[in-house]
Structure formats: structure tokens, C-alpha cells
Design a protein around this motif. Sequence first.
Motif, PDB file in Angstrom:
ATOM      1  N   LEU A  66       0.846  -1.194   0.000  1.00  0.00           N
ATOM      2  CA  LEU A  66       0.000   0.000   0.000  1.00  0.00           C
ATOM      3  C   LEU A  66       0.878   1.240   0.000  1.00  0.00           C
ATOM      4  O   LEU A  66       1.812   1.353   0.802  1.00  0.00           O
ATOM      5  CB  LEU A  66      -0.900   0.001   1.243  1.00  0.00           C
ATOM      6  N   SER A 110       0.411   5.455   0.175  1.00  0.00           N
ATOM      7  CA  SER A 110      -0.511   6.563   0.398  1.00  0.00           C
ATOM      8  C   SER A 110       0.315   7.835   0.545  1.00  0.00           C
ATOM      9  O   SER A 110       0.785   8.164   1.646  1.00  0.00           O
ATOM     10  CB  SER A 110      -1.358   6.324   1.657  1.00  0.00           C
ATOM     11  N   ARG A 156      -5.202   5.645  -1.500  1.00  0.00           N
ATOM     12  CA  ARG A 156      -4.676   4.299  -1.254  1.00  0.00           C
ATOM     13  C   ARG A 156      -4.342   3.678  -2.609  1.00  0.00           C
ATOM     14  O   ARG A 156      -5.243   3.268  -3.351  1.00  0.00           O
ATOM     15  CB  ARG A 156      -5.698   3.466  -0.482  1.00  0.00           C
ATOM     16  N   TYR A 210      -5.232   0.544  -4.477  1.00  0.00           N
ATOM     17  CA  TYR A 210      -4.821  -0.601  -3.676  1.00  0.00           C
ATOM     18  C   TYR A 210      -6.032  -1.467  -3.350  1.00  0.00           C
ATOM     19  O   TYR A 210      -7.075  -0.949  -2.924  1.00  0.00           O
ATOM     20  CB  TYR A 210      -4.150  -0.121  -2.379  1.00  0.00           C
TER      21      TYR A 210
END
Length: 383
Positions: free
Chosen positions: A156, A158, A168, A382
Motif C-alpha cells: 500500500l 498513500s 490508497r 490498492y
Amino acid sequence: MNRLTARWADTATGGTVFSAAGVWPLLALLADGASGGARAELADAVGLPADQAATAARELLAAMGSMPGLRSALGLWTRRELALREEWRTGLPAYTHGVLTDDLPSGQRALDAWAAERTDGLIERMPIALDADVVMVLASALALRTEWPRPFEELLVSPDAGPWQGRRLAGLRRTGVRLDRAGVTSGPHGYVTELKVPGGNGIDVHLLLGEQRMAPGQVLGTGVAALARQVAVVPSGQLPYGDVGPGLRIEQQRCATPQPPELSVTTVAYDMSARHDLLDQPGLFGLTTAMDTADGHFPGISPAPLAIGKAQQSAVAQFGALGFRAGAVTAVAPAPGGARPDLRCTTTVVTARFDRPFGFLAVHRESRLVLTAGWVTEPMPYQ
């Protein structure tokens, strides 16, 4: 061809993918059969004298056909009543010429099937639609695939700043010891960080991150200039500590035992597609005069008067943990008219982050030919 890539990139305003390698052979073959102003404009777009263009197109198609990981094809379809100059037709690759019938739906299905088969299903339809005015279709197809010898780790991502802040995203991370894979170049519009992701079959993907104020065409143009060695790329191993380029930082870190320098890369996965109407910017492709249906412009192709009625490209690109895939179909349709360890050693760590919009070039390593280019604005989410 790379010059056409840079010129096309200079017109990009958002997320896109395109292939000058798909357009260039078609323009070269049209230039060979054109006359007057259309011939001069097409020769300028191709970058070669018109009387050399067809030979260069044939050599290029043969070269691309021998590149591992790359499929290329050329197709020509004409109405039965359209006479072709034999010397122009015989200059095309064998088994290229097909027939357009009056059954438009059946003909469209045949063209769509050709596009899908030649691109391994990446492009499902021919970018142009048949109609009663289409008397000829000249098309090219490209499909390339390369796999990373060392896959990326999926994670992930961010970002905490920039256009993707708080999103995400499907991130990709990999570490290695080849510091020369990342570097910085100073182009005419600012600094650009280049990361080479080598494929196992001689096709590499160059990721390009420019300064935030730079336009997509400025970043991609700098990448093309680096391929031509018009600007120098300084490898990260030769750069000082600190923030040395867009998204690139070099620092000294402590470690318990001696360690080699390390390059840590974080980027995002993307799966993107685009469709381009080449007649929206005919000057870029040398088609301005050729669009004029009041006259014929291709006496070297057919004794019947022909003008360019349609010219479009569909392109896709997919970058993931295991590799890269891309495809493009281009068609022109002439119409009538824990406890802290004891860290006694230090090592150099290079960190490259591509967590805001960036460019990419899919490049044949040996020739430095750009096969596909693009600008990433919408990475994969994601899951």
C-alpha cells in the motif's frame, strides 16, 4: 521516430499513452506515395526525404519484427474497385493486402479481429470505423511484453503530499545494489530523475519524474533527449548526499555490519489506455494538406484521387509487479475526395519515490528506440 515521440509528448496535457512507433511507418509509406504539399509535410513529420521513407519503413518493420518481446504487423485493406500502383503495393510486407467488401459490419469484425490478434488481445477493436466513404485502410499493430528478472514487492502506498495525497494506491517496491539504474539529468526545462527498470528480453521501462512545475512533454522530452545522449544522466552513485533530484534522496545510514550501497525504489502500478484522433493535430503528423478532399494527394498509391479521411490510434500500457505490457493499433483511412543495535558501520542508501504524476518510456535497449510512451496520472488503487 524518437523525435516524433518527443513532439507528440509536447502536446500531452494529462494522463495518456501513445506509440510513435505505430504511427511512423504509416506516415513513411504515405509519404512515398504522396505528391505536392502533402509529400513535403509528411516527409517533414517522418524526418526523411520522401523518396527514402518507404525503404526506411520496411527496414524498421523488419527490425521490430526481430526484437524479442515485440510483435509488430502491418495491414492494408482496399475496396475491389480501387486500383493500386503495383510498385507501391509490392513494397509492403508479404500477406499484407486484404479486401474491403460492401458488407460493412462483416468488414468491421474482420478488422477488429486483426487488431485483437496482433496485439494479444490488448486492443480489441480497430480504432477507426468503416463507412461508405472508406475505400482503403492502412494499419499497424504493436504488442510488447517484458518481465522483470526480479519482481517488485506489492504494498500500500498513500502519499502524504502532491496530487495523490491520501489516496490508497497499489504500490511497488524493490531494492538493489545497482545505483546506476537511477540518476538525474538537467534538461532545458528543469531537473528530471530517471529510473531504468530493465526487462529480461532487452526491453526496458524508463520512469521519469520531473520538477512539479514541469509539463508532461517537458519531462518526456528530456527522457528522449537522454536516449539521444543530448543531455547527460548523472548516476546516483556519483551524486552527493541529500535531496539530489525530484523524488531522489541519498543519505548515509548506520548498520551493524558492512553493507553495499543500496537503491530502494517505490513506485505505483498502472493500467491505462488512450485513444488519439491524429487529425485533431494534423500538423504534428504531416497530414494538413492530405486532409483536403478537394484534390487527390497520393498518385503514387493509386491513380484514383485520395485524401486522408480518418487517422486514429488506440494504445494501452500496464506496469505491475511482474512486468510491463503495452499495445497500440494505428489506422489511417484514405477516403474519396526493538533493542537498539550497536551500529558501528555506515552505508549509502539511495531512495527513489515516484508518488506523483510521472512519465515513462518503453525502450528497446540496444537501439534506444522508444516503442511506447506515456504520462501516469491515475495509478491503480490498492485492493
